[in-house]
Design a protein around this motif. Structure first.
Motif, PDB file in Angstrom:
ATOM      1  N   GLU A  97      30.036  50.880  33.548  1.00 54.59           N
ATOM      2  CA  GLU A  97      30.478  49.820  34.452  1.00 54.59           C
ATOM      3  C   GLU A  97      31.999  49.756  34.469  1.00 54.59           C
ATOM      4  OE1 GLU A  97      30.136  45.021  34.854  1.00 54.59           O
ATOM      5  OE2 GLU A  97      28.444  46.119  34.018  1.00 54.59           O
ATOM      6  N   ARG A  98      32.540  49.514  35.645  1.00 50.51           N
ATOM      7  CA  ARG A  98      33.987  49.439  35.794  1.00 50.51           C
ATOM      8  C   ARG A  98      34.476  48.075  35.328  1.00 50.51           C
ATOM      9  NH1 ARG A  98      35.937  53.517  38.856  1.00 50.51           N
ATOM     10  NH2 ARG A  98      37.594  52.304  39.757  1.00 50.51           N
ATOM     11  N   LYS A  99      35.683  48.027  34.789  1.00 54.94           N
ATOM     12  CA  LYS A  99      36.286  46.786  34.319  1.00 54.94           C
ATOM     13  C   LYS A  99      36.726  45.942  35.509  1.00 54.94           C
ATOM     14  CE  LYS A  99      36.387  47.511  29.853  1.00 54.94           C
ATOM     15  NZ  LYS A  99      35.905  46.611  28.850  1.00 54.94           N
ATOM     16  N   LYS A 100      36.576  44.647  35.386  1.00 57.59           N
ATOM     17  CA  LYS A 100      37.018  43.714  36.413  1.00 57.59           C
ATOM     18  C   LYS A 100      38.179  42.922  35.854  1.00 57.59           C
ATOM     19  CE  LYS A 100      32.321  43.325  37.974  1.00 57.59           C
ATOM     20  NZ  LYS A 100      31.113  42.513  38.001  1.00 57.59           N
ATOM     21  N   ILE A 101      39.241  42.785  36.650  1.00 54.43           N
ATOM     22  CA  ILE A 101      40.397  41.990  36.218  1.00 54.43           C
ATOM     23  C   ILE A 101      40.828  41.081  37.359  1.00 54.43           C
ATOM     24  CG2 ILE A 101      41.209  43.770  34.627  1.00 54.43           C
ATOM     25  CD1 ILE A 101      43.473  44.332  36.691  1.00 54.43           C
ATOM     26  N   LEU A 102      41.465  39.996  36.982  1.00 53.99           N
ATOM     27  CA  LEU A 102      42.068  39.107  37.956  1.00 53.99           C
ATOM     28  C   LEU A 102      43.528  39.514  38.074  1.00 53.99           C
ATOM     29  CD1 LEU A 102      42.060  36.575  39.753  1.00 53.99           C
ATOM     30  CD2 LEU A 102      42.604  35.259  37.699  1.00 53.99           C
ATOM     31  N   LEU A 103      44.002  39.743  39.274  1.00 50.89           N
ATOM     32  CA  LEU A 103      45.378  40.173  39.496  1.00 50.89           C
ATOM     33  C   LEU A 103      46.039  39.209  40.475  1.00 50.89           C
ATOM     34  CD1 LEU A 103      47.559  42.362  39.092  1.00 50.89           C
ATOM     35  CD2 LEU A 103      46.546  43.567  41.039  1.00 50.89           C
ATOM     36  N   ARG A 104      47.094  38.594  40.051  1.00 52.68           N
ATOM     37  CA  ARG A 104      47.834  37.693  40.927  1.00 52.68           C
ATOM     38  C   ARG A 104      49.014  38.450  41.519  1.00 52.68           C
ATOM     39  NH1 ARG A 104      46.211  34.615  36.537  1.00 52.68           N
ATOM     40  NH2 ARG A 104      44.963  32.807  37.108  1.00 52.68           N
ATOM     41  N   LEU A 105      49.108  38.433  42.845  1.00 48.58           N
ATOM     42  CA  LEU A 105      50.182  39.139  43.540  1.00 48.58           C
ATOM     43  C   LEU A 105      50.882  38.210  44.515  1.00 48.58           C
ATOM     44  CD1 LEU A 105      48.348  42.437  44.590  1.00 48.58           C
ATOM     45  CD2 LEU A 105      50.004  42.168  42.760  1.00 48.58           C
ATOM     46  N   ASP A 106      52.141  38.473  44.734  1.00 47.15           N
ATOM     47  CA  ASP A 106      52.870  37.811  45.807  1.00 47.15           C
ATOM     48  C   ASP A 106      52.159  38.174  47.115  1.00 47.15           C
ATOM     49  OD1 ASP A 106      54.977  38.074  48.059  1.00 47.15           O
ATOM     50  OD2 ASP A 106      55.987  36.847  46.544  1.00 47.15           O
TER      51      ASP A 106
END
Length: 78
Positions: A3-12
């Motif tokens: 399973e692929r890793k899930k991350i939260l990414l905050r971007l402008d």
């Protein structure tokens, strides 16, 4: 397949919009474009792990013979 890793990414928002446009130009999703750029940066820095799997090619996956035997979308009879 792992399973692929899930991350939260905050971007402008402007950075996200630029990435989305670039991804569209290269026929990738925004997520795939981010992964592509991260992989390229890791490789350039000599930090790409040998155990990392390759990325899937651009665009839609090719149909396999198994796909051809599946019923058409919608599941209805013609």
């Amino acid at each position: 397949m792992t399973e692929r890793k899930k991350i939260l990414l905050r971007l402008d928002p402007a950075v996200h919009d630029a990435l989305a446009r670039w991804a569209g130009d290269e026929l990738r999703s925004t997520n795939a474009q981010i992964e592509f750029l991260l992989r390229r940066a890791l490789a350039d820095a000599g930090r790409m792990p040998g155990s990392a799997r390759g990325m899937r090619g651009r665009g839609r996956p090719r149909r396999t013979t198994e796909d051809e035997n599946d019923p058409p979308p919608g599941g209805g009879e013609e």
